[in-house]
Design an enzyme around this catalytic site. Structure first.
Site, mmCIF file in Angstrom:
data_model
loop_
_atom_site.group_PDB
_atom_site.id
_atom_site.type_symbol
_atom_site.label_atom_id
_atom_site.label_comp_id
_atom_site.label_asym_id
_atom_site.label_seq_id
_atom_site.Cartn_x
_atom_site.Cartn_y
_atom_site.Cartn_z
ATOM 1 C CB THR A 75 7.168 -31.373 19.311
ATOM 2 O OG1 THR A 75 6.086 -32.263 19.024
ATOM 3 C CG2 THR A 75 6.784 -29.954 18.945
ATOM 4 C CD GLN A 184 3.487 -42.680 14.492
ATOM 5 O OE1 GLN A 184 3.517 -43.870 14.819
ATOM 6 N NE2 GLN A 184 2.828 -41.768 15.181
ATOM 7 C CB SER A 204 8.806 -39.495 19.829
ATOM 8 O OG SER A 204 8.010 -39.261 20.960
ATOM 9 C CB CYS A 327 -1.385 -34.233 17.115
ATOM 10 S SG CYS A 327 -0.265 -35.519 17.602
#
Ligand code: PLP
Length: 382
Positions: A75, A184, A204, A327
């Site tokens: 993020t 992803q 991430s 989320c």
């Protein structure tokens, strides 16, 4: 999960269980408590360890070490990329091109740019869940400063041809900045920065068996966006804040553990996904609403059962799945609608997201539990 013996974790797109290598590396990192910016030997030791992980992560995507910046999460990486692009070019140019199915960590900062006066073009997937590179190119004009397009959609697993889209754009509009959320896809699908033709890439740790709270941003050499966080000048003055050495070590260890296994794990995941799709086709009332993208994510809908009810039924049995994106905390997902899911199924969507460890037996147990839920919950409804 207290006192429960069976745990079938099928929510790996939300987060993954840290691997042993990552856990050991975090513990080791806590012992190396020096500040990487300190000039003494403890500082130097920590700095060397951080740079070693930078090298591992850079190598995994074909980047140079100096092009990888550690952040607290993807993020933060995407916010840095998007607001950085705006600060760099947004005064002269006004258009941003993106998809209508981005994760909120991209969609929301771009929404903020819209409030600041930018024109945002959001491209929707076609009937096959695809966004054609040509459509992306056609949305770009001379007034465009940023194109942000994800590699793998976190709710359906749809894989977009980012490489072709970005290459076409770079050919016609070399100054447009390209950003890709690869969260992803990282260590799950093979890709390199060169193939993607991205100026910036968000990564991430916690989706690839590293701990939460660590991410990275790739910024191509020669791309000069300003930092989001100002302070002590860490990370070559691009991301201030003392580096979290233990989490960085955990991130590097998780990447290293997956290196050389991306294709083998992909094949394993594909076999499990094929098994899931096949069994769903043979069962009554279970529709596969999206497959054929990433083998790690499959969206199904169980007719007549609300996804949240089913999610909790499965949880009682130690089976963990997600209703849409974790989320969004149970909020109805606008993304699912974009993938042309029929209205009567949109409340019944479950995301099954597997890891390389998931077996066909796990899928059988899941589907047996779903069948039981269909019988039991349907009786309650009568
Ligand atoms: N992008 C995608 C596609 C994701 O699936 C997620 C997490 O769900 C993120 C970004 C955010 O990652 P992080 O939790 O590291 O901020």
């Amino acid at each position: 999960m207290k006192g429960m013996t069976l745990v079938i974790y099928l929510d790996n797109a939300a987060t993954t269980k840290p691997c042993k290598e990552a856990v050991d590396a975090v513990i080791n990192g806590l012992e190396h408590y020096g500040n990487p910016s300190s000039l003494h030997s403890l500082g130097l030791e920590a700095e060397n360890l951080v740079n070693k992980q930078r090298e591992i992560i850079a190598a995994a995507i074909g980047a140079k070490e100096k092009e990888i910046f550690f952040t607290s999460c993807a993020t933060e990486s995407s916010n840095t990329a998007i607001f950085g692009a705006y600060a760099y070019q947004g005064k002269r140019k006004h258009r941003v091109v993106t998809t209508a199915v981005e994760h909120p960590s991209v969609a929301n900062p771009i929404g903020k740019l819209e409030q600041l006066g930018c024109e945002v073009i959001r491209l929707s997937p076609d009937e096959n869940g695809q966004i054609s590179p040509k459509a992306v190119l056609e949305a770009v004009n001379d007034d465009t400063f940023l194109v942000s397009m994800m590699l793998v959609n976190n709710e359906t697993g749809a894989v977009f041809d980012v490489g072709s889209a970005f290459s076409m754009i770079k050919k016609k509009y070399p100054r447009v900045l390209t950003h890709c959320d690869c969260v992803q896809g990282f260590m799950k699908l093979p890709f390199t920065v060169k193939k993607l033709n991205a100026d910036m890439i968000s990564l991430s740790g916690h989706k690839i068996y590293a701990p939460k709270g660590i991410g990275a941003l790739y910024v191509k050499s020669g791309v000069h966006i300003p930092p989001l966080l100002l302070g002590g000048g860490q990370e070559s003055s691009f991301r201030s804040g003392t580096e979290c050495v233990p989490l960085i070590l955990g991130f590097g260890a998780a990447v290293e553990a997956l290196c050389g296994k991306v294709e083998e794990n992909y094949a394993k995941a594909k076999a499990v996904q094929d098994h899931l799709v096949e069994k769903c086709a043979r069962s009554g009332g279970i529709t596969v609403i999206f497959s054929g993208g990433s083998p790690y994510i499959t969206s199904i809908a169980v007719q007549g059962l609300k996804s949240e009810v089913l999610l909790h039924f499965l949880e009682e049995k130690g089976i963990y799945v997600s209703s849409g994106s974790a989320c969004s905390k149970g909020k109805k997902s606008p993304v699912i609608k974009e993938f042309h899911v029929p209205e009567d199924l949109s409340d019944s969507v479950l995301r099954i997201s597997i890891s390389a460890e998931t077996t066909a037996q796990d899928i059988d147990t899941l589907l047996e539990a779903v069948t039981e839920a269909q019988g039991r919950l349907a009786r309650i409804k009568k």
